[in-house]
Design a protein around this motif. Sequence first.
Motif, PDB file in Angstrom:
ATOM      1  N   ALA A 199      56.648  61.785  30.130  1.00  0.00           N
ATOM      2  CA  ALA A 199      57.334  62.046  31.394  1.00  0.00           C
ATOM      3  C   ALA A 199      57.319  60.817  32.298  1.00  0.00           C
ATOM      4  O   ALA A 199      58.298  60.544  33.014  1.00  0.00           O
ATOM      5  N   GLU A 200      56.224  60.053  32.286  1.00  0.00           N
ATOM      6  CA  GLU A 200      56.147  58.838  33.100  1.00  0.00           C
ATOM      7  C   GLU A 200      57.141  57.791  32.617  1.00  0.00           C
ATOM      8  O   GLU A 200      57.790  57.107  33.426  1.00  0.00           O
ATOM      9  N   LEU A 201      57.284  57.673  31.318  1.00  0.00           N
ATOM     10  CA  LEU A 201      58.260  56.726  30.783  1.00  0.00           C
ATOM     11  C   LEU A 201      59.683  57.182  31.076  1.00  0.00           C
ATOM     12  O   LEU A 201      60.560  56.361  31.379  1.00  0.00           O
ATOM     13  N   ALA A 202      59.922  58.496  31.014  1.00  0.00           N
ATOM     14  CA  ALA A 202      61.251  59.013  31.346  1.00  0.00           C
ATOM     15  C   ALA A 202      61.601  58.702  32.800  1.00  0.00           C
ATOM     16  O   ALA A 202      62.731  58.286  33.109  1.00  0.00           O
ATOM     17  N   ASP A 203      60.648  58.868  33.701  1.00  0.00           N
ATOM     18  CA  ASP A 203      60.885  58.533  35.111  1.00  0.00           C
ATOM     19  C   ASP A 203      61.139  57.047  35.278  1.00  0.00           C
ATOM     20  O   ASP A 203      62.022  56.645  36.055  1.00  0.00           O
TER      21      ASP A 203
END
Length: 224
Positions: free
Chosen positions: A26-30
């Motif tokens: 999720a952090e990489l997606a953001d």
Amino acid sequence: MTIDNEDLRLAVYRWFAETGQAPQVAELADRFGVDTGVVRGGLRALAGQRHVVLDDQDRVLMAHPFASIPLGFAVMGTSTLWWGGCAWDSFALAHLLPDEPDVLVSTRCPGCDRPHAWVVGRDAPPGGDQVAHFLVPVARMWDDVVHTCGHQRLFCGESCVDDWLERSGNERGYVMDLATLWRLASGWYAGRLDRGYTRREPATAAAYLREAGLRGPFWGLPSG
């Protein structure tokens, strides 16, 4: 929505280098402004190229020499703590992190549980009579890379290696002193935090391994 795989690789490696932790999907997606499915696809592609190791939920377990799980080593810098993926990777971190003049590598001997620690820098190997034992030969290291890394350990000496092998039922692998381990680790991951890095395959790194002082079929090299 897409991510360039090299951008994703660099994001994972630099996240580890800066924080000591693996980035979450999720952090990489953001960070990239994409949905998590795109990130998962990119991470799987990187895993297929052996740039990262994932679990069954696409979480990053390792991006050598970084690890997100404890495998026997802690590596402390000026203000950041990393898990060392193995003896090899723990000694390599000092050479890869430009802002760290040296790191403190700590572990316990699997043979007798005695604690050990070394200040590892880039100029010379640390002193000590301890030895590293690598259980899995190079040709099979990626069969189960977590198992492989979990069995590249540092022992008090050869007697502790022998005691551990007898108790565990494992066959002897490759034993090296600290100076050889340091030479092996010193340049193996050079450039890994930079764009355009080409992964060094053990099977095609014969010259590098020989320069480190390694010989024999364990490494896929002539004995002489």
